[in-house]
Design a protein around this motif. Structure first.
Motif, PDB file in Angstrom:
ATOM      1  N   ARG A   1     -34.995  67.122  10.558  1.00  0.00           N
ATOM      2  CA  ARG A   1     -35.916  67.777   9.638  1.00  0.00           C
ATOM      3  C   ARG A   1     -35.181  68.727   8.695  1.00  0.00           C
ATOM      4  O   ARG A   1     -34.125  69.258   9.043  1.00  0.00           O
ATOM      5  N   PRO A   2     -35.733  68.964   7.505  1.00  0.00           N
ATOM      6  CA  PRO A   2     -35.084  69.865   6.554  1.00  0.00           C
ATOM      7  C   PRO A   2     -34.832  71.244   7.160  1.00  0.00           C
ATOM      8  O   PRO A   2     -35.649  71.766   7.919  1.00  0.00           O
ATOM      9  N   GLN A   3     -33.684  71.814   6.832  1.00  0.00           N
ATOM     10  CA  GLN A   3     -33.262  73.137   7.264  1.00  0.00           C
ATOM     11  C   GLN A   3     -33.008  73.231   8.765  1.00  0.00           C
ATOM     12  O   GLN A   3     -32.960  74.325   9.325  1.00  0.00           O
ATOM     13  N   SER A   4     -32.854  72.093   9.421  1.00  0.00           N
ATOM     14  CA  SER A   4     -32.458  72.100  10.822  1.00  0.00           C
ATOM     15  C   SER A   4     -30.936  72.145  10.910  1.00  0.00           C
ATOM     16  O   SER A   4     -30.222  71.925   9.926  1.00  0.00           O
ATOM     17  N   TYR A   5     -30.437  72.412  12.108  1.00  0.00           N
ATOM     18  CA  TYR A   5     -28.992  72.532  12.310  1.00  0.00           C
ATOM     19  C   TYR A   5     -28.269  71.263  11.871  1.00  0.00           C
ATOM     20  O   TYR A   5     -27.328  71.297  11.069  1.00  0.00           O
ATOM     21  N   MET A   6     -28.695  70.105  12.410  1.00  0.00           N
ATOM     22  CA  MET A   6     -27.993  68.863  12.108  1.00  0.00           C
ATOM     23  C   MET A   6     -28.236  68.391  10.678  1.00  0.00           C
ATOM     24  O   MET A   6     -27.353  67.803  10.054  1.00  0.00           O
ATOM     25  N   ALA A   7     -29.423  68.653  10.129  1.00  0.00           N
ATOM     26  CA  ALA A   7     -29.673  68.278   8.737  1.00  0.00           C
ATOM     27  C   ALA A   7     -28.766  69.074   7.807  1.00  0.00           C
ATOM     28  O   ALA A   7     -28.148  68.513   6.881  1.00  0.00           O
ATOM     29  N   ASP A   8     -28.672  70.375   8.030  1.00  0.00           N
ATOM     30  CA  ASP A   8     -27.809  71.209   7.192  1.00  0.00           C
ATOM     31  C   ASP A   8     -26.341  70.831   7.362  1.00  0.00           C
ATOM     32  O   ASP A   8     -25.573  70.807   6.399  1.00  0.00           O
ATOM     33  N   LEU A   9     -25.946  70.529   8.616  1.00  0.00           N
ATOM     34  CA  LEU A   9     -24.560  70.141   8.861  1.00  0.00           C
ATOM     35  C   LEU A   9     -24.241  68.825   8.158  1.00  0.00           C
ATOM     36  O   LEU A   9     -23.163  68.660   7.559  1.00  0.00           O
TER      37      LEU A   9
ATOM     38  N   PHE B   1     -19.999  63.705  -1.924  1.00  0.00           N
ATOM     39  CA  PHE B   1     -21.224  62.989  -2.298  1.00  0.00           C
ATOM     40  C   PHE B   1     -22.440  63.667  -1.695  1.00  0.00           C
ATOM     41  O   PHE B   1     -22.339  64.468  -0.751  1.00  0.00           O
ATOM     42  N   GLU B   2     -23.599  63.318  -2.250  1.00  0.00           N
ATOM     43  CA  GLU B   2     -24.887  63.786  -1.743  1.00  0.00           C
ATOM     44  C   GLU B   2     -25.510  62.664  -0.911  1.00  0.00           C
ATOM     45  O   GLU B   2     -25.644  61.530  -1.394  1.00  0.00           O
ATOM     46  N   PRO B   3     -25.870  62.927   0.327  1.00  0.00           N
ATOM     47  CA  PRO B   3     -26.415  61.838   1.161  1.00  0.00           C
ATOM     48  C   PRO B   3     -27.771  61.350   0.638  1.00  0.00           C
ATOM     49  O   PRO B   3     -28.622  62.156   0.237  1.00  0.00           O
ATOM     50  N   ARG B   4     -27.961  60.044   0.640  1.00  0.00           N
ATOM     51  CA  ARG B   4     -29.237  59.435   0.263  1.00  0.00           C
ATOM     52  C   ARG B   4     -30.067  59.297   1.541  1.00  0.00           C
ATOM     53  O   ARG B   4     -29.773  58.471   2.405  1.00  0.00           O
ATOM     54  N   VAL B   5     -31.098  60.110   1.675  1.00  0.00           N
ATOM     55  CA  VAL B   5     -31.853  60.214   2.932  1.00  0.00           C
ATOM     56  C   VAL B   5     -32.932  59.142   2.982  1.00  0.00           C
ATOM     57  O   VAL B   5     -33.775  59.045   2.080  1.00  0.00           O
ATOM     58  N   ALA B   6     -32.911  58.343   4.045  1.00  0.00           N
ATOM     59  CA  ALA B   6     -33.917  57.296   4.237  1.00  0.00           C
ATOM     60  C   ALA B   6     -35.079  57.764   5.096  1.00  0.00           C
ATOM     61  O   ALA B   6     -36.202  57.265   4.958  1.00  0.00           O
ATOM     62  N   CYS B   7     -34.808  58.713   6.021  1.00  0.00           N
ATOM     63  CA  CYS B   7     -35.876  59.212   6.891  1.00  0.00           C
ATOM     64  C   CYS B   7     -35.486  60.577   7.434  1.00  0.00           C
ATOM     65  O   CYS B   7     -34.300  60.925   7.466  1.00  0.00           O
ATOM     66  N   ARG B   8     -36.490  61.325   7.847  1.00  0.00           N
ATOM     67  CA  ARG B   8     -36.259  62.610   8.508  1.00  0.00           C
ATOM     68  C   ARG B   8     -37.153  62.678   9.747  1.00  0.00           C
ATOM     69  O   ARG B   8     -38.387  62.632   9.625  1.00  0.00           O
ATOM     70  N   PHE B   9     -36.540  62.770  10.914  1.00  0.00           N
ATOM     71  CA  PHE B   9     -37.266  62.866  12.173  1.00  0.00           C
ATOM     72  C   PHE B   9     -36.688  64.031  12.988  1.00  0.00           C
ATOM     73  O   PHE B   9     -35.468  64.194  13.064  1.00  0.00           O
ATOM     74  N   GLY B  10     -37.582  64.792  13.615  1.00  0.00           N
ATOM     75  CA  GLY B  10     -37.128  65.844  14.516  1.00  0.00           C
ATOM     76  C   GLY B  10     -36.805  65.336  15.899  1.00  0.00           C
ATOM     77  O   GLY B  10     -36.324  66.096  16.739  1.00  0.00           O
ATOM     78  N   ASN B  11     -37.069  64.061  16.143  1.00  0.00           N
ATOM     79  CA  ASN B  11     -36.832  63.456  17.448  1.00  0.00           C
ATOM     80  C   ASN B  11     -35.617  62.531  17.355  1.00  0.00           C
ATOM     81  O   ASN B  11     -35.609  61.576  16.570  1.00  0.00           O
ATOM     82  N   TYR B  12     -34.583  62.791  18.171  1.00  0.00           N
ATOM     83  CA  TYR B  12     -33.362  61.997  18.092  1.00  0.00           C
ATOM     84  C   TYR B  12     -33.576  60.547  18.506  1.00  0.00           C
ATOM     85  O   TYR B  12     -32.865  59.653  18.049  1.00  0.00           O
ATOM     86  N   LEU B  13     -34.535  60.297  19.389  1.00  0.00           N
ATOM     87  CA  LEU B  13     -34.823  58.912  19.774  1.00  0.00           C
ATOM     88  C   LEU B  13     -35.292  58.113  18.559  1.00  0.00           C
ATOM     89  O   LEU B  13     -34.914  56.943  18.382  1.00  0.00           O
ATOM     90  N   MET B  14     -36.096  58.736  17.712  1.00  0.00           N
ATOM     91  CA  MET B  14     -36.578  58.060  16.509  1.00  0.00           C
ATOM     92  C   MET B  14     -35.443  57.865  15.505  1.00  0.00           C
ATOM     93  O   MET B  14     -35.355  56.823  14.841  1.00  0.00           O
TER      94      MET B  14
END
Length: 317
Positions: A200-208, A218-231
């Protein structure tokens, strides 16, 4: 209200037979013992002792109080022992806040082991990302947390005690058959044309993820954002996206390939408690169980020289 010391005097008098014997046993004067027995008679409003010549004997009320008093003193001693045991035996509930990728790899096995070794100890698990767990610990909502000390959003002051668990590698997650899977290590610049599965935006792994991609040009091209790692992992499996995740989050159950980054990136994982919290044996047992875990490959390798994930803000692991 009955006084435990005076109950002890009359119980000993019933056992030993004389005021002098009671006084000698307790290292008191005979007059002190007699005075305290007189006070006990006043408190109970009963005649407890009668004299026969130079000796004394207990009245029926005195005998009743002496024997009931012995039972009361025994119960008090047992209660005191139980209270002392609370400080020495792990007992009660410990609230453990854990970031997502450490729940099933670390926290759940530790709680299962404690259920066997300490049946009177209950571990209450709660998913808490670093931006939540530090605040929960300081407010008392959590007793112990597992977090990453690389999270820059928390002030790591002297009020916190940090126990290191190891270093967790950040890995590139690829779908099976991806061309980059042939490499042992991947420079992120090679991923500039990929579609990214992100937290999710502004999360640890998203920011990293954003920071490391930008450092690679480069700027990553985001296909999806999920707070659940299984997803996230499922999206990599089925939609062909790529992702950056902690090695702890990736298990053999997922049909994905992981490759280390070049240069390597690690995050430090630790157990944290408040220094000013009561030193409960239960908390110590939870910390020991988290530290004495069976081998977890993601936490066994020492951190290699590489990029520091610190400096990312936001929400968590």
């Amino acid at each position: 209200m009955l006084n435990s010391q005076r109950l002890q005097l009359i119980s000993l008098l019933d056992t030993l037979g004389t005021v002098r014997a009671v006084a000698d046993t307790l290292h008191l004067s005979a007059s002190t013992v007699s005075q305290q027995l007189a006070v006990l008679e006043t408190e109970t409003r009963c005649r407890l002792i009668e004299r026969t010549g130079r000796r004394v004997r207990l009245t029926p009320a005195g005998l009743l109080l002496a024997r009931r008093g012995r039972e009361i003193l025994d119960r008090m001693a047992g209660t005191e022992a139980e209270l002392r045991a609370l400080n020495d035996e792990p007992i009660g509930t410990v609230r453990l806040g854990v970031f997502q990728s450490a729940i099933f790899s670390l926290a759940v096995p530790a709680a299962a082991r404690l259920a066997t070794t300490h049946p009177h100890l209950h571990v209450e698990l709660a998913e808490m990302e670093p931006h939540e767990s530090g605040l929960a610990l300081r407010s008392g909502e959590a007793d112990v947390i597992v977090t990453t000390t690389d999270y820059a959003g928390l002030s790591w002051g002297t009020d916190l005690e940090i126990v290191s668990l190891g270093s967790d590698r950040v890995v590139l997650v690829l779908p099976p058959g991806h061309p980059l899977a042939s490499r042992t290590a991947v420079n992120l610049a090679a991923c500039k044309d990929e579609s990214w599965a992100c937290d999710r935006p502004q999360s640890y792994m998203a920011d990293l993820t954003v920071r490391l991609c930008r450092e690679s040009g480069f700027e990553p091209r985001v296909a999806c954002r999920f707070g659940n790692y299984l997803m996230l992992l499922r999206h990599v499996e089925t939609a062909g996206s790529v992702a950056l995740l902690p090695a702890l989050a990736v298990t053999a159950e997922h049909a994905v390939v992981t490759r280390r980054l070049s240069p390597a990136v690690h995050r430090n994982v630790a157990v944290v408690v408040r220094r000013d919290a009561p030193q409960r044996a239960a908390v110590g047992a939870v910390i020991a169980a988290l530290r004495d875990h069976p081998e977890i490959p993601a936490l066994t390798a020492p951190a290699a020289p590489g990029r520091d994930p610190g400096g990312s803000g936001g929400h968590g692991d």
